[in-house]
Write an enzyme that holds these catalytic residues in place. Sequence first.
Site, PDB file in Angstrom:
ATOM      1  N   GLY A  92      48.783  33.980  46.637  1.00  0.00           N
ATOM      2  CA  GLY A  92      49.563  34.637  45.284  1.00  0.00           C
ATOM      3  C   GLY A  92      49.475  36.093  45.167  1.00  0.00           C
ATOM      4  O   GLY A  92      50.279  36.913  44.744  1.00  0.00           O
ATOM      5  N   GLN A 165      47.539  40.229  38.780  1.00  0.00           N
ATOM      6  CA  GLN A 165      48.438  40.044  39.676  1.00  0.00           C
ATOM      7  C   GLN A 165      49.817  41.082  39.427  1.00  0.00           C
ATOM      8  O   GLN A 165      50.298  41.780  40.086  1.00  0.00           O
ATOM      9  CB  GLN A 165      48.834  39.064  40.592  1.00  0.00           C
ATOM     10  CG  GLN A 165      47.460  38.437  41.101  1.00  0.00           C
ATOM     11  CD  GLN A 165      47.751  36.859  41.425  1.00  0.00           C
ATOM     12  OE1 GLN A 165      48.685  36.328  41.477  1.00  0.00           O
ATOM     13  NE2 GLN A 165      46.717  36.305  42.165  1.00  0.00           N
ATOM     14  N   ASP A 309      39.473  31.551  36.983  1.00  0.00           N
ATOM     15  CA  ASP A 309      39.393  30.793  38.310  1.00  0.00           C
ATOM     16  C   ASP A 309      38.120  30.001  38.026  1.00  0.00           C
ATOM     17  O   ASP A 309      37.741  29.168  39.093  1.00  0.00           O
ATOM     18  CB  ASP A 309      39.120  31.943  39.265  1.00  0.00           C
ATOM     19  CG  ASP A 309      40.595  32.561  39.700  1.00  0.00           C
ATOM     20  OD1 ASP A 309      41.228  32.191  39.354  1.00  0.00           O
ATOM     21  OD2 ASP A 309      40.402  33.493  40.377  1.00  0.00           O
TER      22      ASP A 309
HETATM   23  C1  S3P Z   1      43.745  37.552  41.029  1.00  0.00           C
HETATM   24  C2  S3P Z   1      44.168  37.440  39.494  1.00  0.00           C
HETATM   25  C3  S3P Z   1      44.006  36.024  39.061  1.00  0.00           C
HETATM   26  C4  S3P Z   1      43.183  35.015  39.858  1.00  0.00           C
HETATM   27  C5  S3P Z   1      43.589  35.185  41.241  1.00  0.00           C
HETATM   28  C6  S3P Z   1      43.265  36.566  41.752  1.00  0.00           C
HETATM   29  C7  S3P Z   1      43.890  38.804  41.495  1.00  0.00           C
HETATM   30  O1  S3P Z   1      45.348  35.544  38.972  1.00  0.00           O
HETATM   31  O2  S3P Z   1      43.556  33.734  39.230  1.00  0.00           O
HETATM   32  O3  S3P Z   1      42.673  34.317  41.869  1.00  0.00           O
HETATM   33  O4  S3P Z   1      43.022  39.208  42.464  1.00  0.00           O
HETATM   34  O5  S3P Z   1      44.418  39.678  40.833  1.00  0.00           O
HETATM   35  P1  S3P Z   1      46.526  36.209  37.943  1.00  0.00           P
HETATM   36  O6  S3P Z   1      46.520  37.636  37.731  1.00  0.00           O
HETATM   37  O7  S3P Z   1      47.970  35.543  37.970  1.00  0.00           O
HETATM   38  O8  S3P Z   1      45.975  35.634  36.509  1.00  0.00           O
END
Ligand code: S3P
Length: 427
Positions: A92, A165, A309
Amino acid sequence: MNRVGLGPVGRVRSRVRVPGDKSISHRALVLNAVAEGTATVRGLAPGADVGATLGALEALGVTIERLGDDRVRVTGGAHWHAKQPIDCQNSGTTARLLLGLLASRAPAPVTLTGDQSLSRRPMRRVVEPLRRMGAEIEPADTLPLTVTGRPLTGAEHHLDVASAQLKTALLLAGLAADGLTMLIEPGVSRDHTERVLAAMGARIERREREVRVRPGDLTALDIDVPGDFSSAAPFLALAAAREGSEIVVEEVGLNPTRTGFLDLLRAFGAEVETTVVVTEPEPYGDVRVMGTKLSGIDVDPEIVPRTIDELPLIAVVATQAEGLTRVRGATELRVKESDRIEAIAAGLVRMGADMEMAPDGFDIRGPTVLEGARLDAAGDHRIGMALAIGAALAQGGSTLDGTEWIDVSYPSFLTDLVSCAGVPVRV
Ligand code: S3P
């Protein structure tokens, strides 16, 4: 699909080091790719997710030299190509960061794809605000998405979810947009991007949940990636939940926007000590957790973004705590690599836990003597690791299906669990 047998462990007294932080590794690569100059990244996270970002940047024309297992040299200021399509695999972070990166920089339409799990995950949260800045991305809800680079204009974004993210995608777009880009988050998400950007000379200002960025060039930055707090967390959970145990994780990232899990372990009654050895740009040091008798806790929704997480591990620890543990305000768990509320409940209930799901969290009553069971990682690295800890705490042997998914963030996890805790593993 890989299946391993996992046996129970007694008291654990050990020290462990974990591989580099996944979130910081993605940012070290992507931000250096848009910076001027050449930088070395050391301690890069080993998993498939960061591999997806490396592959994507190379496909886009960024020069990345492999200097060793966990070391690369990135040369920024690429002439962006558009080798098609770009496979973000299970990551993601790769998909969402690339949307922000390519919104202004894609030289021609670029299509982003992902595996089955990533292709179900929500992308509109990133696409809509980028479109308000002038981005051309079609369609909007899920991958595959096609991005065509366009000139962007800064905008003010009031975000519905606290997501690092999403925040990072908008900051990447803002760096190349005309005028000011401002974001206001509903809660504080991890701030690795802001820290790296500030160290690279970006015109960035931050106040609690508000971040502002103005367009400008970045200077390449050498980065030493600390150990990943989220990879340390399974060991810390094991130490906390097994009375009389003590585990030290060395040289691990201790950024306060990531360590809500330590606050929760303390609230359960575990003893937690941290020794920060470096503070800038990213705090890191050693963390020691000692297991005692635990009592159930009410998890404040405010802390959720700082421990998102680790919530499957909170569920595992809660099975060993006296009384009720309640988690709410964690709807985001439903849209991670799996529906993490369903997936962790499926495993723990099979082991005999008293767990009820809520739309945005769960209730667990403990303590329960967990029984070994047939478990499934559900296509999700964090569920695989959390259930392996559940199996280590159980009475009798378990099997865990889908252990290959753990490779997404921490390929040597099972080996490290054996050496740290002596967990019997049968392949
Ligand atoms: C992450 C942000 C989190 C986390 C993912 C890594 C990142 O997600 O759950 O494992 O590296 O920015 P979200 O930004 O969707 O909360």
